[in-house]
Design a protein around this motif. Structure first.
Motif, mmCIF file in Angstrom:
data_model
loop_
_atom_site.group_PDB
_atom_site.id
_atom_site.type_symbol
_atom_site.label_atom_id
_atom_site.label_comp_id
_atom_site.label_asym_id
_atom_site.label_seq_id
_atom_site.Cartn_x
_atom_site.Cartn_y
_atom_site.Cartn_z
ATOM 1 N N HIS A 145 3.454 1.041 44.229
ATOM 2 C CA HIS A 145 2.341 0.726 43.333
ATOM 3 C C HIS A 145 2.210 1.772 42.237
ATOM 4 O O HIS A 145 2.695 2.890 42.373
ATOM 5 C CB HIS A 145 1.024 0.516 44.102
ATOM 6 C CG HIS A 145 0.392 1.736 44.715
ATOM 7 N ND1 HIS A 145 0.051 1.817 46.055
ATOM 8 C CD2 HIS A 145 -0.006 2.917 44.176
ATOM 9 C CE1 HIS A 145 -0.515 2.986 46.300
ATOM 10 N NE2 HIS A 145 -0.562 3.674 45.189
ATOM 11 N N HIS A 189 -1.992 -2.876 47.538
ATOM 12 C CA HIS A 189 -2.076 -2.920 46.076
ATOM 13 C C HIS A 189 -0.754 -2.523 45.452
ATOM 14 O O HIS A 189 -0.066 -1.623 45.925
ATOM 15 C CB HIS A 189 -3.235 -2.090 45.520
ATOM 16 C CG HIS A 189 -3.230 -0.625 45.820
ATOM 17 N ND1 HIS A 189 -3.631 -0.100 47.022
ATOM 18 C CD2 HIS A 189 -2.886 0.439 45.057
ATOM 19 C CE1 HIS A 189 -3.547 1.215 46.987
ATOM 20 N NE2 HIS A 189 -3.077 1.576 45.806
ATOM 21 N N HIS A 205 -0.026 7.701 38.701
ATOM 22 C CA HIS A 205 0.953 7.905 39.770
ATOM 23 C C HIS A 205 1.685 6.639 40.164
ATOM 24 O O HIS A 205 1.240 5.530 39.903
ATOM 25 C CB HIS A 205 0.318 8.577 40.989
ATOM 26 C CG HIS A 205 -0.494 7.692 41.888
ATOM 27 N ND1 HIS A 205 -1.846 7.562 41.788
ATOM 28 C CD2 HIS A 205 -0.131 6.908 42.940
ATOM 29 C CE1 HIS A 205 -2.296 6.745 42.732
ATOM 30 N NE2 HIS A 205 -1.278 6.322 43.447
ATOM 31 N N TYR A 246 0.356 13.674 47.722
ATOM 32 C CA TYR A 246 0.690 13.486 46.314
ATOM 33 C C TYR A 246 1.366 14.756 45.803
ATOM 34 O O TYR A 246 0.976 15.861 46.173
ATOM 35 C CB TYR A 246 -0.575 13.256 45.470
ATOM 36 C CG TYR A 246 -1.256 11.921 45.669
ATOM 37 C CD1 TYR A 246 -1.857 11.601 46.877
ATOM 38 C CD2 TYR A 246 -1.327 11.000 44.627
ATOM 39 C CE1 TYR A 246 -2.499 10.383 47.055
ATOM 40 C CE2 TYR A 246 -1.969 9.773 44.799
ATOM 41 C CZ TYR A 246 -2.558 9.475 46.008
ATOM 42 O OH TYR A 246 -3.191 8.280 46.174
ATOM 43 N N GLU A 256 2.845 9.463 44.927
ATOM 44 C CA GLU A 256 2.250 9.409 46.259
ATOM 45 C C GLU A 256 3.367 8.995 47.207
ATOM 46 O O GLU A 256 4.022 7.964 46.995
ATOM 47 C CB GLU A 256 1.101 8.388 46.288
ATOM 48 C CG GLU A 256 0.489 8.247 47.678
ATOM 49 C CD GLU A 256 -0.612 7.178 47.745
ATOM 50 O OE1 GLU A 256 -0.816 6.442 46.744
ATOM 51 O OE2 GLU A 256 -1.255 7.077 48.814
HETATM 52 FE FE LIG Z 1 -1.821 5.419 45.353
#
Ligand SMILES: [Fe+2]
Length: 311
Positions: A145, A189, A205, A246, A256
């Motif tokens: 994502h 997501h 990110h 992260y 991430e």
């Molecule tokens: Fe994320």
């Protein structure tokens, strides 16, 4: 319509710093370079998933999406036209450069170039991890994502839901975070939108997911041994339950690195609202202090379009 994140392209003066991090820490593989010398990172059967082009400064070049069926490109084209945006069909050279069969591209209201593709070349059994990991979670869930920063996520919501993204949930931490999370496949997501100050937008990110908790834990240790700056410590997200940390990349945006992200059942899913990002962990790490929130770019002034005032 759009059903996966297919690839990501950035430009950076630091492209040559990528292979060490990607192979040694992530466990990814470096594919043959692009025609312009771009570093190509491979994590599965796709020829590459991330491309870092040589450039004088860090910049988000393109975000590549996938559709399941060739005809779905026409539906994306129409949805964009309804939003007042003209998509262009890429020629054979562009398709070859991205290792896809068909491609159309457009620039969104926040200056991000999107490429919507069908027919990514599959190279079976060609991935060899750069370190001992169980592998990356891709397939129907795509690359992972991205979180994009923009000043008006309400407008972002209207725009991206036209293209097939469905709201998974919101995280609202008053005074600190206003974010929305969208799925287009089983991954909780694939796209997230985060509110940022006026006048700019950016790529915050990319999330990549590995197959075991130990892959993340060993990655965390290796990152510290290699001197890769951690920005958020190990933790577990409230909404997608991702166990992750992260880190900074050589090109201003963050990655991430996670395990165990929730999968969405579209039939039964009901969006929720959270008031914090983490169940535990994800604390700010000293290494992350003073780093930019991502690859940011100024927003161009533009006249109001009909789509701006709909709903
Ligand atoms: Fe994320």
């Amino acid at each position: 319509m759009i059903t996966s994140l297919a690839y990501l392209g950035v430009g950076s003066p630091n492209k040559d710093e990528w292979p060490r991090m990607a192979t040694g820490m992530w466990g990814a593989m470096v594919a043959d370079p692009g025609p312009d010398g771009a570093v190509r990172i491979k994590i599965d059967d796709a020829p590459w998933r991330i491309q870092i082009h040589p450039a004088d400064q860090d910049e988000t070049r393109y975000i590549g999406w996938g559709v399941d069926w060739e005809e779905d490109l026409d539906a994306v084209d129409k949805a964009l036209a309804d939003a007042g945006i003209t998509a262009r069909h890429g020629d054979a050279d562009l398709a070859a450069a991205r290792d896809v069969n068909r491609i159309l591209f457009f620039t969104d209201p926040w200056g991000f170039r999107h490429e919507v593709t069908w027919g990514r070349t599959a190279q079976r059994s060609t991935f060899r991890p750069g370190r001992a990991i169980s592998g990356f979670v891709t397939g129907q869930q795509g690359l992972g994502h991205v979180l994009l920063l923009m000043p008006d996520i309400e407008e972002g919501h209207r725009f991206f839901t036209r293209l097939g993204f469905r709201l998974s949930d919101k995280i609202i931490v008053p005074g600190r975070l206003n974010a929305r999370f969208y799925h287009c496949n089983a991954r909780h997501h694939t796209l997230a939108l985060g509110q940022c100050p006026p006048g700019v937008a950016g790529l915050n990110h990319l999330m990549i997911q590995v197959g075991s908790l130990d892959d993340v834990g060993t990655g965390y240790e290796i990152a510290q041994q290699m001197g890769i700056p951690i920005t958020l410590t190990l933790g577990r997200h409230t909404n997608d339950q991702q166990f992750s940390f992260y880190h900074s990349t050589p090109s201003s945006f963050h990655v991430e690195y996670g395990f165990g992200g929730l999968e969405v059942d579209e039939e039964t899913w009901v969006p929720k609202v959270y008031d914090r990002t983490a169940v535990w962990g994800h604390a700010q790490h000293p290494d992350g202090q003073g780093r930019p929130p991502g690859i940011m770019h100024p927003l161009a002034e533009r006249p109001a379009r009909p789509a701006d005032t709909e709903d």
